[in-house]
Design a protein around this motif. Structure first.
Motif, PDB file in Angstrom:
ATOM      1  N   ASN A 282       0.821  -1.211   0.000  1.00 58.06           N
ATOM      2  CA  ASN A 282       0.000   0.000   0.000  1.00 58.06           C
ATOM      3  C   ASN A 282       0.860   1.267   0.000  1.00 58.06           C
ATOM      4  O   ASN A 282       0.449   2.316   0.451  1.00 58.06           O
ATOM      5  CB  ASN A 282      -0.931  -0.023   1.216  1.00 58.06           C
ATOM      6  CG  ASN A 282      -2.263   0.642   0.972  1.00 58.06           C
ATOM      7  OD1 ASN A 282      -2.749   1.368   1.822  1.00 58.06           O
ATOM      8  ND2 ASN A 282      -2.863   0.422  -0.182  1.00 58.06           N
ATOM      9  N   LEU A 283       2.102   1.147  -0.516  1.00 63.57           N
ATOM     10  CA  LEU A 283       3.071   2.239  -0.471  1.00 63.57           C
ATOM     11  C   LEU A 283       2.744   3.335  -1.474  1.00 63.57           C
ATOM     12  O   LEU A 283       2.464   3.074  -2.638  1.00 63.57           O
ATOM     13  CB  LEU A 283       4.474   1.694  -0.756  1.00 63.57           C
ATOM     14  CG  LEU A 283       5.596   2.723  -0.972  1.00 63.57           C
ATOM     15  CD1 LEU A 283       5.890   3.482   0.316  1.00 63.57           C
ATOM     16  CD2 LEU A 283       6.855   2.044  -1.487  1.00 63.57           C
ATOM     17  N   ILE A 284       2.801   4.571  -0.975  1.00 61.03           N
ATOM     18  CA  ILE A 284       2.663   5.728  -1.849  1.00 61.03           C
ATOM     19  C   ILE A 284       3.857   6.641  -1.576  1.00 61.03           C
ATOM     20  O   ILE A 284       4.297   6.777  -0.432  1.00 61.03           O
ATOM     21  CB  ILE A 284       1.314   6.445  -1.617  1.00 61.03           C
ATOM     22  CG1 ILE A 284       0.982   7.374  -2.777  1.00 61.03           C
ATOM     23  CG2 ILE A 284       1.264   7.186  -0.305  1.00 61.03           C
ATOM     24  CD1 ILE A 284      -0.484   7.696  -2.893  1.00 61.03           C
ATOM     25  N   GLU A 320      12.177  12.570  -0.955  1.00 59.16           N
ATOM     26  CA  GLU A 320      11.198  11.569  -1.354  1.00 59.16           C
ATOM     27  C   GLU A 320      10.912  10.716  -0.117  1.00 59.16           C
ATOM     28  O   GLU A 320      11.831  10.167   0.480  1.00 59.16           O
ATOM     29  CB  GLU A 320      11.734  10.704  -2.499  1.00 59.16           C
ATOM     30  CG  GLU A 320      10.636   9.902  -3.187  1.00 59.16           C
ATOM     31  CD  GLU A 320      11.126   9.186  -4.442  1.00 59.16           C
ATOM     32  OE1 GLU A 320      12.016   8.308  -4.291  1.00 59.16           O
ATOM     33  OE2 GLU A 320      10.641   9.493  -5.538  1.00 59.16           O
ATOM     34  N   ILE A 321       9.652  10.660   0.284  1.00 60.20           N
ATOM     35  CA  ILE A 321       9.281   9.923   1.489  1.00 60.20           C
ATOM     36  C   ILE A 321       8.084   9.026   1.178  1.00 60.20           C
ATOM     37  O   ILE A 321       7.220   9.379   0.361  1.00 60.20           O
ATOM     38  CB  ILE A 321       8.971  10.899   2.662  1.00 60.20           C
ATOM     39  CG1 ILE A 321       8.767  10.142   3.978  1.00 60.20           C
ATOM     40  CG2 ILE A 321       7.763  11.799   2.352  1.00 60.20           C
ATOM     41  CD1 ILE A 321       8.762  11.042   5.215  1.00 60.20           C
ATOM     42  N   GLY A 322       8.053   7.856   1.784  1.00 65.13           N
ATOM     43  CA  GLY A 322       6.974   6.890   1.532  1.00 65.13           C
ATOM     44  C   GLY A 322       6.050   6.737   2.729  1.00 65.13           C
ATOM     45  O   GLY A 322       6.502   6.769   3.886  1.00 65.13           O
ATOM     46  N   PRO A 347      13.446  11.185   5.566  1.00 65.96           N
ATOM     47  CA  PRO A 347      12.535  10.124   5.097  1.00 65.96           C
ATOM     48  C   PRO A 347      12.423   8.903   6.005  1.00 65.96           C
ATOM     49  O   PRO A 347      11.556   8.063   5.801  1.00 65.96           O
ATOM     50  CB  PRO A 347      13.136   9.718   3.745  1.00 65.96           C
ATOM     51  CG  PRO A 347      13.948  10.877   3.309  1.00 65.96           C
ATOM     52  CD  PRO A 347      14.496  11.476   4.556  1.00 65.96           C
ATOM     53  N   SER A 348      13.289   8.818   7.022  1.00 65.70           N
ATOM     54  CA  SER A 348      13.243   7.638   7.901  1.00 65.70           C
ATOM     55  C   SER A 348      12.524   7.918   9.213  1.00 65.70           C
ATOM     56  O   SER A 348      12.335   7.014  10.021  1.00 65.70           O
ATOM     57  CB  SER A 348      14.668   7.163   8.200  1.00 65.70           C
ATOM     58  OG  SER A 348      15.374   8.163   8.923  1.00 65.70           O
ATOM     59  N   LEU A 369       2.493  10.134  11.469  1.00 60.85           N
ATOM     60  CA  LEU A 369       2.464   8.940  10.626  1.00 60.85           C
ATOM     61  C   LEU A 369       3.877   8.451  10.390  1.00 60.85           C
ATOM     62  O   LEU A 369       4.754   9.210   9.960  1.00 60.85           O
ATOM     63  CB  LEU A 369       1.778   9.261   9.284  1.00 60.85           C
ATOM     64  CG  LEU A 369       1.591   8.093   8.315  1.00 60.85           C
ATOM     65  CD1 LEU A 369       0.801   6.955   8.932  1.00 60.85           C
ATOM     66  CD2 LEU A 369       0.904   8.564   7.032  1.00 60.85           C
ATOM     67  N   MET A 370       4.095   7.171  10.681  1.00 59.45           N
ATOM     68  CA  MET A 370       5.412   6.573  10.459  1.00 59.45           C
ATOM     69  C   MET A 370       5.619   6.356   8.968  1.00 59.45           C
ATOM     70  O   MET A 370       4.697   5.953   8.253  1.00 59.45           O
ATOM     71  CB  MET A 370       5.522   5.236  11.197  1.00 59.45           C
ATOM     72  CG  MET A 370       5.447   5.356  12.719  1.00 59.45           C
ATOM     73  SD  MET A 370       6.735   6.421  13.419  1.00 59.45           S
ATOM     74  CE  MET A 370       8.187   5.446  13.070  1.00 59.45           C
ATOM     75  N   PRO A 371       6.857   6.591   8.468  1.00 51.85           N
ATOM     76  CA  PRO A 371       7.104   6.408   7.028  1.00 51.85           C
ATOM     77  C   PRO A 371       7.374   4.935   6.689  1.00 51.85           C
ATOM     78  O   PRO A 371       7.537   4.103   7.585  1.00 51.85           O
ATOM     79  CB  PRO A 371       8.382   7.238   6.811  1.00 51.85           C
ATOM     80  CG  PRO A 371       9.099   7.158   8.126  1.00 51.85           C
ATOM     81  CD  PRO A 371       8.044   7.075   9.183  1.00 51.85           C
TER      82      PRO A 371
END
Length: 376
Positions: A282-284, A320-322, A347-348, A369-371
C-alpha cells in the motif's frame, strides 16, 4: 404497573441503548432491557457487564411503580413495524407477563425478573475525579482519535483512547504504533493531573449519543470505572487498566522540512494514485520540491503505475518519502482545515500532519504517521 408511551419515542431511545448489548452475551439476562418505572419516569437500561447505558423518558399516563427485564430483540423488532402511535404497556410483576396494546391489537411478551439484571459499577467516593466537559469538546476528542486506536491483544492499553486532564487542558491520544493522534483542548481545566484510558466500545457509544447533545457532559472516573452523565443518557463503563506509553517521546521535535498543501486536493490525489500501489505494501511516495508535491505509486507485479503533481508551498531539502496510503487517507479525512502542514526531519522519521490554521483557537490537533522504506 401500567404506562402509555409514544412508539417512535420509545424506539429512538431503545435503538441507542441497544448498541451496548453484545451478540455474545455470557448471561441470558443481558439479552434484555431493564425497565424501571418510578413516578412518571421510565428508566431503561442495557448492559454487557463492561458497559451499562441508561436513558430516561418522562411519561404523562402512568399507573404504579415497578421493574422488569424485557427481551430486547422482540421488543425492538415489534416497535420498528409501528407507525407513530401511543402504546399501552401493562406489566404483571408476579407472572412477568408484558402486554402491549396498540390501536389495532395486542402483543404478549414474557419478561425476566429485574433482580437478575446486573447493577452498574459504583465509583469510589475517595478516589473519584469529576469534571464538566462541553459535549462538542468530548465529541471532537473521540471523533478525531478513535480511528487511530489499535486492535492489539498483547497491549490492551493501546486499544483505547488515553484521556489526560491537566491545568493546561484536556488531551485525547490514540495510537496503533503506525499512526498517532493527539487532540488538545485548552478550554477544559482541572486543578490536579489525572488520566484514564477509555475503551473503544464505550467511546463509540458516546460518539453516537454526543452528536445530539448540546450541553455539557459530567465526566466522573476512578482507577477502574468511569461514568458519563448527559441530558438524556448515563453511561457507566469499565476502563482499560494499565499505564499508557509516553506518547510525547515519539513526537519528533526538530522538523525543518515543511509542506503546506490544500487538504482536499491532497486527499483526493492520494486516493486516486493509491489504486496503483502494491496491494501488500500500500506504499505511496511523495516527491517534494519547492513548489510541487508529486504523489506516485506503482505495482511492479501488474506493471501499473500512476503519479500526480500538486502545487504546494514546500520549505526544506528536496525529499522523497513513503507512507502507507490507507493511513495517510485516514489522517487527511479526519482533519477539517482547508490547508494542512506536513512537517518532517528526514525520510526515515515520522511525519507530522496538522492544520495550517486551527479553526478553534482553543483546539490543537496533531497527527503523526510513520514512514515506509521506499526501496523495500
Amino acid at each position: 404497573m401500567k404506562f402509555v408511551v409514544s412508539s417512535t419515542m420509545l424506539l429512538s431511545h431503545l435503538s441507542v441503548v441497544s448498541r451496548v448489548i453484545s451478540s455474545k452475551n455470557t448471561l441470558p439476562i443481558l439479552d434484555n432491557f431493564l425497565f424501571k418505572l418510578e413516578g412518571n419516569e421510565l428508566e431503561i437500561t442495557a448492559s454487557d457487564l463492561e458497559s451499562t447505558l441508561t436513558t430516561k423518558i418522562t411519561l404523562d399516563n402512568v399507573m404504579g411503580d415497578g421493574s422488569i427485564a424485557i427481551p430486547f430483540k422482540i421488543l425492538i423488532d415489534t416497535l420498528k413495524e409501528f407507525s407513530e402511535q401511543p402504546l399501552t404497556f401493562e406489566i404483571d410483576p408476579g407472572s412477568l407477563a408484558v402486554v402491549i396494546h396498540s390501536e389495532n391489537g395486542q402483543f404478549n411478551i414474557v419478561g425476566q425478573p429485574a433482580d437478575d439484571f446486573p447493577k452498574p459499577a459504583e465509583l469510589s467516593p475517595e478516589s473519584k475525579v469529576s469534571v464538566k466537559v462541553a459535549a462538542d469538546v468530548m465529541l471532537n476528542g473521540i471523533t478525531k482519535t478513535i480511528f487511530a486506536t489499535a486492535d492489539d491483544e498483547m497491549r490492551p492499553v493501546m486499544n483505547g483512547i488515553f484521556v489526560e486532564l491537566t491545568a493546561e487542558g484536556m488531551t485525547f491520544v490514540a495510537s496503533d504504533s503506525h499512526k498517532l493522534v493527539r487532540y488538545r483542548r485548552k478550554d477544559v481545566q482541572v486543578e490536579e493531573f489525572s488520566s484514564f484510558i477509555l475503551p473503544k466500545k464505550p467511546a463509540n457509544l458516546l460518539k453516537s449519543i454526543l452528536v445530539k447533545e448540546t450541553g455539557s457532559v459530567n465526566v466522573e472516573f476512578d482507577s477502574k470505572n468511569a461514568r458519563f452523565t448527559m441530558s438524556g443518557y448515563t453511561l457507566v463503563c469499565r476502563l482499560v487498566e494499565g499505564e499508557y506509553p509516553n506518547y510525547s517521546a515519539v513526537i519528533p521535535v526538530d522538523n525543518p522540512n515543511r509542506m503546506i498543501i490544500d487538504r482536499v486536493d491532497f486527499y483526493n490525489s492520494v486516493r486516486r494514485v493509491s489504486i496503483y500501489s502494491n496491494a501488500a505494501s500500500n506504499l505511496i511516495k511523495l516527491g517534494l520540491t519547492s513548489n510541487q508535491c508529486e504523489v506516485s505509486a506503482q505495482d511492479l507485479d501488474f506493471s501499473v503505475s500512476a503519479f500526480e503533481r500538486l502545487n504546494c508551498d514546500y520549505q526544506g531539502d528536496e525529499m522523497e518519502i513513503g507512507f502507507k496510503s490507507a493511513f495517510l487517507v485516514e489522517i487527511l479525512a479526519n482533519l477539517s482545515s482547508t490547508e494542512v502542514v506536513l512537517s518532517m526531519s528526514d525520510p526515515s522519521r515520522a511525519g507530522l500532519i496538522f492544520p495550517h490554521q486551527n479553526e478553534n483557537p482553543d483546539e490543537d490537533v496533531l497527527m503523526l504517521l510513520m514512514p515506509m522504506m521506499i526501496g523495500a
